[in-house]
Design a protein around this motif. Structure first.
Motif, PDB file in Angstrom:
ATOM      1  N   ALA B 172      34.121  33.525  29.621  1.00  0.00           N
ATOM      2  CA  ALA B 172      34.080  32.197  30.257  1.00  0.00           C
ATOM      3  C   ALA B 172      32.968  32.097  31.297  1.00  0.00           C
ATOM      4  N   ARG B 173      32.150  33.143  31.368  1.00  0.00           N
ATOM      5  CA  ARG B 173      30.987  33.119  32.258  1.00  0.00           C
ATOM      6  C   ARG B 173      31.367  32.815  33.703  1.00  0.00           C
ATOM      7  N   MET B 174      32.348  33.555  34.224  1.00  0.00           N
ATOM      8  CA  MET B 174      32.740  33.320  35.614  1.00  0.00           C
ATOM      9  C   MET B 174      31.806  34.028  36.582  1.00  0.00           C
ATOM     10  N   GLY B 175      31.018  34.934  36.098  1.00  0.00           N
ATOM     11  CA  GLY B 175      30.025  35.593  36.938  1.00  0.00           C
ATOM     12  C   GLY B 175      30.439  36.980  37.388  1.00  0.00           C
ATOM     13  N   ARG B 176      29.445  37.762  37.786  1.00  0.00           N
ATOM     14  CA  ARG B 176      29.676  39.155  38.169  1.00  0.00           C
ATOM     15  C   ARG B 176      30.578  39.252  39.401  1.00  0.00           C
ATOM     16  N   GLU B 177      30.310  38.430  40.386  1.00  0.00           N
ATOM     17  CA  GLU B 177      31.050  38.512  41.642  1.00  0.00           C
ATOM     18  C   GLU B 177      32.542  38.278  41.410  1.00  0.00           C
ATOM     19  N   PHE B 178      32.822  37.289  40.610  1.00  0.00           N
ATOM     20  CA  PHE B 178      34.215  36.957  40.297  1.00  0.00           C
ATOM     21  C   PHE B 178      34.926  38.162  39.679  1.00  0.00           C
ATOM     22  N   ALA B 179      34.319  38.712  38.652  1.00  0.00           N
ATOM     23  CA  ALA B 179      34.962  39.820  37.930  1.00  0.00           C
ATOM     24  C   ALA B 179      35.082  41.058  38.809  1.00  0.00           C
ATOM     25  N   GLN B 180      34.059  41.300  39.606  1.00  0.00           N
ATOM     26  CA  GLN B 180      34.112  42.493  40.455  1.00  0.00           C
ATOM     27  C   GLN B 180      35.148  42.350  41.566  1.00  0.00           C
ATOM     28  N   ASP B 181      35.289  41.156  42.080  1.00  0.00           N
ATOM     29  CA  ASP B 181      36.363  40.909  43.056  1.00  0.00           C
ATOM     30  C   ASP B 181      37.719  41.192  42.426  1.00  0.00           C
ATOM     31  N   ALA B 182      37.897  40.669  41.234  1.00  0.00           N
ATOM     32  CA  ALA B 182      39.163  40.886  40.535  1.00  0.00           C
ATOM     33  C   ALA B 182      39.408  42.373  40.315  1.00  0.00           C
ATOM     34  N   LEU B 183      38.360  43.067  39.926  1.00  0.00           N
ATOM     35  CA  LEU B 183      38.490  44.504  39.677  1.00  0.00           C
ATOM     36  C   LEU B 183      38.850  45.264  40.947  1.00  0.00           C
TER      37      LEU B 183
END
Lengths: 191, 191
Positions: B172-183
């Motif tokens: 969904a192309r939420m971006g690197r920052e989004f995914a890394q925060d989640a991680l």
DNA sequence: CAGATTATGTATCAATCATTCCAGAAAGGG
DNA sequence: CCCTTTCTGGAATGATTGATACATAATCTG
């Protein structure tokens, strides 16, 4: 002036949403839609323009309903933690009740590679979920329900991601125990 | 005895896997496949039987590759926590590098409602991921890397679910920052 | 009731779908 | 070299796709 339409566009959109939701965009043919909506192709194209446009309209409708539900669930609740758990548990039960549906937004994200406006709408819808959660978490933090060291936005991004995962394992029929175990573990991030 | 086949079936399966992966099952036409594999329809049906069978074969291949990758990543690592983080971070980067792919298993789970064997294979593949993670976590717990109070299976189910979510937000192309925060938030479940 | 306007449903469109057919080409065994 | 066997690729196959054309029916304004 002119002849009046014999069916309700919003009601038809809801029925189409349900069909797209269960069957997916490509697997739902125009004939399926015409039968489900009980209209002819003339009426269909006059009212909706094309299958693609109806899909986008149905997606819009779904996102709106989902947004309202989440907003209400988070807004009404006295405490954030039980509210979040309840929302996720409800999704688990919904997937168990009908695994053929899942989440229309999640479905769209993998089914609409050739439909750019749908992909954009998906991105935006997930951002909306993030935003709703972040707002609720921030307020909860101000009320002292969440440790002041935590970053509400980070937590929101985590929950948003986890939520998508719940929809996938729900559709994959992993079972209640699986999803509830995952949820129990996920909730520990919040305390 | 007889004429020899002019193309390699396994190599062709890999190319088909790639095409299904990017475009999805329904959106990949037979003509697309024939062009990609550079073969005629006669050869196609002689070698693969049908589009559906080739899809299942490609799915099988994908699951096998994915399984081996995960097994190796978890097996080689001296510590479980950095290994898990590394696996998830790699998925995030893969989705950033090419958001049109995502995960073929996740894609199949929403694209193959009318293809029961694929749905069953998806369920099984996710169970495999759960199983690999649970085994690695159990060993790590025995080595003292994880608190003895934690339930490795619960953690595995959580990580498996979160992993699916990562693939969705990646697509969904939420971006690197989004995914890394989640991680970052997700990793806190493990300590 | 007349006329303008829009909805409706059927018939039809070209395009594409997955699949089958088939004539010819390649390859190994005799 | 011949024969059998399998592979090859392009030409059909009928079914289905999304979309359009059009004659008819319904509705409101005047």
């Amino acid at each position: 002036m002119a002849r009046t339409r014999e069916f309700d566009i919003d009601r038809a959109t809801d029925r189409a949403m349900d069909l797209f939701w269960r069957r997916g965009y490509a697997e739902t043919s125009l004939q399926d839609l015409l039968k489900e909506l009980s209209i002819g192709s003339g009426s269909f194209y006059a009212a909706f323009g094309s299958k693609e446009q109806l899909y986008l309209r149905a997606l819009e409708r779904y996102i709106s309903l989902q947004h309202d539900d989440l907003e209400q669930a988070l807004g009404e609740a006295p405490q954030i933690l039980p509210a979040v758990r309840k929302v996720l548990a409800a999704l688990i039960e919904a997937d168990l009740a009908d695994p053929t549906r899942g989440c229309l937004v999640v479905n769209a994200s993998t089914q609409c590679g050739e439909l750019p406006p749908a992909a954009d709408r998906v991105t935006d819808a997930i951002r909306q979920v993030e935003s709703l959660l972040a707002g609720a978490l921030e307020q909860a933090q101000a009320r002292g329900e969440i440790s002041p060291e935590k970053d509400p936005r980070e937590l929101a991004r985590f929950l948003t991601t986890f939520l998508q995962g719940i929809r996938i394992v729900g559709r994959a029929r992993m079972g209640r125990e699986f999803a509830q175990d995952a949820l129990s573990a996920a909730m520990r991030v919040l305390d």
